[in-house]
Scaffold this motif. Structure first.
Motif, PDB file in Angstrom:
ATOM      1  N   PRO B  90      -3.617   9.136   0.959  1.00  0.00           N
ATOM      2  CA  PRO B  90      -3.981   9.033  -0.460  1.00  0.00           C
ATOM      3  C   PRO B  90      -2.734   9.023  -1.358  1.00  0.00           C
ATOM      4  O   PRO B  90      -2.730   8.374  -2.400  1.00  0.00           O
ATOM      5  CB  PRO B  90      -4.815  10.289  -0.700  1.00  0.00           C
ATOM      6  N   ALA B  91      -1.672   9.722  -0.930  1.00  0.00           N
ATOM      7  CA  ALA B  91      -0.450   9.760  -1.734  1.00  0.00           C
ATOM      8  C   ALA B  91       0.163   8.372  -1.853  1.00  0.00           C
ATOM      9  O   ALA B  91       0.783   8.040  -2.874  1.00  0.00           O
ATOM     10  CB  ALA B  91       0.553  10.726  -1.118  1.00  0.00           C
ATOM     11  N   ASP B  92      -0.017   7.533  -0.813  1.00  0.00           N
ATOM     12  CA  ASP B  92       0.513   6.164  -0.855  1.00  0.00           C
ATOM     13  C   ASP B  92      -0.223   5.351  -1.912  1.00  0.00           C
ATOM     14  O   ASP B  92       0.383   4.545  -2.623  1.00  0.00           O
ATOM     15  CB  ASP B  92       0.346   5.488   0.514  1.00  0.00           C
ATOM     16  N   VAL B  93      -1.545   5.573  -2.035  1.00  0.00           N
ATOM     17  CA  VAL B  93      -2.328   4.872  -3.066  1.00  0.00           C
ATOM     18  C   VAL B  93      -1.753   5.223  -4.431  1.00  0.00           C
ATOM     19  O   VAL B  93      -1.522   4.359  -5.269  1.00  0.00           O
ATOM     20  CB  VAL B  93      -3.823   5.267  -3.003  1.00  0.00           C
ATOM     21  N   VAL B  94      -1.497   6.528  -4.627  1.00  0.00           N
ATOM     22  CA  VAL B  94      -0.981   6.980  -5.913  1.00  0.00           C
ATOM     23  C   VAL B  94       0.378   6.355  -6.192  1.00  0.00           C
ATOM     24  O   VAL B  94       0.643   5.885  -7.305  1.00  0.00           O
ATOM     25  CB  VAL B  94      -0.894   8.521  -5.930  1.00  0.00           C
ATOM     26  N   ALA B  95       1.251   6.307  -5.181  1.00  0.00           N
ATOM     27  CA  ALA B  95       2.584   5.722  -5.362  1.00  0.00           C
ATOM     28  C   ALA B  95       2.467   4.256  -5.772  1.00  0.00           C
ATOM     29  O   ALA B  95       3.144   3.797  -6.697  1.00  0.00           O
ATOM     30  CB  ALA B  95       3.396   5.862  -4.077  1.00  0.00           C
ATOM     31  N   ILE B  96       1.593   3.500  -5.111  1.00  0.00           N
ATOM     32  CA  ILE B  96       1.442   2.074  -5.425  1.00  0.00           C
ATOM     33  C   ILE B  96       0.809   1.893  -6.805  1.00  0.00           C
ATOM     34  O   ILE B  96       1.257   1.081  -7.597  1.00  0.00           O
ATOM     35  CB  ILE B  96       0.614   1.361  -4.333  1.00  0.00           C
ATOM     36  N   GLU B  97      -0.201   2.714  -7.123  1.00  0.00           N
ATOM     37  CA  GLU B  97      -0.834   2.625  -8.443  1.00  0.00           C
ATOM     38  C   GLU B  97       0.170   2.889  -9.564  1.00  0.00           C
ATOM     39  O   GLU B  97       0.112   2.283 -10.614  1.00  0.00           O
ATOM     40  CB  GLU B  97      -1.991   3.625  -8.556  1.00  0.00           C
ATOM     41  N   GLN B  98       1.083   3.827  -9.300  1.00  0.00           N
ATOM     42  CA  GLN B  98       2.054   4.162 -10.344  1.00  0.00           C
ATOM     43  C   GLN B  98       3.069   3.047 -10.570  1.00  0.00           C
ATOM     44  O   GLN B  98       3.688   2.968 -11.621  1.00  0.00           O
ATOM     45  CB  GLN B  98       2.749   5.492 -10.018  1.00  0.00           C
ATOM     46  N   TYR B 102       0.083  -3.826  -8.612  1.00  0.00           N
ATOM     47  CA  TYR B 102      -0.975  -4.218  -7.681  1.00  0.00           C
ATOM     48  C   TYR B 102      -2.345  -4.037  -8.318  1.00  0.00           C
ATOM     49  O   TYR B 102      -2.625  -2.981  -8.890  1.00  0.00           O
ATOM     50  CB  TYR B 102      -0.856  -3.351  -6.420  1.00  0.00           C
ATOM     51  N   ARG B 103      -3.204  -5.030  -8.225  1.00  0.00           N
ATOM     52  CA  ARG B 103      -4.545  -4.933  -8.832  1.00  0.00           C
ATOM     53  C   ARG B 103      -5.658  -5.207  -7.830  1.00  0.00           C
ATOM     54  O   ARG B 103      -6.770  -5.581  -8.204  1.00  0.00           O
ATOM     55  CB  ARG B 103      -4.677  -5.892 -10.031  1.00  0.00           C
ATOM     56  N   GLY B 104      -5.374  -5.113  -6.535  1.00  0.00           N
ATOM     57  CA  GLY B 104      -6.401  -5.342  -5.526  1.00  0.00           C
ATOM     58  C   GLY B 104      -7.077  -4.035  -5.122  1.00  0.00           C
ATOM     59  O   GLY B 104      -6.984  -3.036  -5.831  1.00  0.00           O
ATOM     60  N   LYS B 105      -7.744  -4.051  -3.978  1.00  0.00           N
ATOM     61  CA  LYS B 105      -8.400  -2.858  -3.472  1.00  0.00           C
ATOM     62  C   LYS B 105      -7.515  -2.185  -2.405  1.00  0.00           C
ATOM     63  O   LYS B 105      -6.469  -2.714  -2.042  1.00  0.00           O
ATOM     64  CB  LYS B 105      -9.753  -3.232  -2.863  1.00  0.00           C
ATOM     65  N   TYR B 106      -7.993  -1.046  -1.898  1.00  0.00           N
ATOM     66  CA  TYR B 106      -7.237  -0.300  -0.892  1.00  0.00           C
ATOM     67  C   TYR B 106      -8.098   0.025   0.311  1.00  0.00           C
ATOM     68  O   TYR B 106      -9.330   0.007   0.248  1.00  0.00           O
ATOM     69  CB  TYR B 106      -6.756   1.042  -1.463  1.00  0.00           C
ATOM     70  N   PHE B 107      -7.421   0.408   1.379  1.00  0.00           N
ATOM     71  CA  PHE B 107      -8.096   1.090   2.481  1.00  0.00           C
ATOM     72  C   PHE B 107      -7.132   2.159   2.991  1.00  0.00           C
ATOM     73  O   PHE B 107      -5.979   1.854   3.331  1.00  0.00           O
ATOM     74  CB  PHE B 107      -8.468   0.131   3.623  1.00  0.00           C
ATOM     75  N   VAL B 108      -7.593   3.412   3.006  1.00  0.00           N
ATOM     76  CA  VAL B 108      -6.726   4.528   3.399  1.00  0.00           C
ATOM     77  C   VAL B 108      -7.055   4.934   4.843  1.00  0.00           C
ATOM     78  O   VAL B 108      -8.169   5.370   5.133  1.00  0.00           O
ATOM     79  CB  VAL B 108      -6.922   5.738   2.457  1.00  0.00           C
TER      80      VAL B 108
END
Lengths: 202, 202
Positions: B90-98, B102-108
């Motif tokens: 989940p921390a990687d999602v936060v890093a990329i969002e910040q 990127y405006r696509g979806k994710y899979f953790v």
């Protein structure tokens, strides 16, 4: 900072930052760890903190942390009432108890005199200490506050209160630690060790 | 070790050691801090952990941490459904969002393939990922797992699943970080940066 986590995850991360030494990155790591690997642990922490924060108080006699009115050391009848050791924190009591060389009572100041931080005799409950000394059981008071300017000042202050009541104030010995090599000991400690030298008994 | 603290204090010290990176000395320090200076904070932690541990689950689509069935990123209609970024935590999602690029979806994945620790495709919910890919919305899958042997192996494994479904797998670029000076960059990174060189557009 953009909020990306869910509100409850954010709340957990924010909450853990109340702990000393925990910043946002460590808090985040702790939250992931708890949620992924140790939810039982998380609930255990939650229960322990909630119980502890509402029930743990200071002992009415020595100010040690306890959920009873008076702590087990103060209640013990096998301890020497004539000896009192004054320390700064509950951790100091534990350190001394673990060395097993002391069987007297304690008084925990919960800090040291520090006028700059607004910590005076009142904050250290010196009035409670004086009241206990007035009872007349204590014959010797061992000052085991830290060896800093503040710790020394606190010891001196309490020593004067003790002398007013004809109680002998002593300071625990400071010097070379066990196994310490002279060349690696700092000069302040070395100077204290030489000033505090003792005659070798025959 | 002799028990000197009161039972509730001991319980708090023991509980805080469930946190990663917290041993008995730090736990002790945290307990004293909370009891002496921040009982409100202690209760806040207690509430947040108890609520979080019972309510936070993984998103039904991307496995991000959320207390809802589906997380806000998956529910968002302004995001590009044809792009999926696969990350380890989940921390990687936060890093990329910040980074806001990127405006696509994710899979953790919540980890990476590691047979030695018993972590295979099942533990990473690769079956859920395959099901989402089967829906046919995703055209490109960006593999943003870490640059380690395990991370690379995980990326290769998912790439093969994507190719079977005619989805383009890409790996995020690895090379010299912004502001990085060549002489201080490790040889592995340098080697990746040279292999991954790109023609300069006119």
């Amino acid at each position: 900072m953009k909020k990306i986590y869910s509100p409850l995850t954010e709340k957990m991360i924010e909450a853990l930052q109340c702990l000393p030494g925990v910043g946002s990155k460590s808090a985040q790591r702790m939250v992931f760890y708890i949620l992924n690997k140790d939810r039982e642990g998380g609930k255990f922490i939650s229960d322990a903190l909630s119980e502890g924060c509402s029930s743990i108080k200071n002992c009415s006699k020595c100010r040690m942390l306890t959920e009873e009115v008076t702590c087990s050391i103060c209640l013990s009848t096998s301890r020497d009432d004539s000896l009192m050791c004054v320390v700064e924190t509950p951790a100091d009591v534990v350190a001394i108890e673990q060395s097993v060389s002391y069987r007297g009572k304690y008084f925990v100041l919960m800090g040291h005199l520090s006028p700059i931080d607004g910590i005076g005799p009142k904050e250290l409950s010196i009035d409670l200490l004086s009241k206990i000394l007035d009872e007349g059981y204590v014959k010797e008071i061992i000052l085991a506050t830290s060896v800093t300017i503040e710790g020394d000042a606190t010891a001196d202050y309490i020593a004067s209160i003790a002398k007013d009541r004809s109680i002998v104030p002593t300071r625990i010995a400071y010097g070379i630690p066990m196994g310490g090599e002279l060349e690696f000991v700092d000069s302040g400690t070395l100077s204290r060790a030489i000033t505090g030298r003792r005659e070798i008994a025959e």
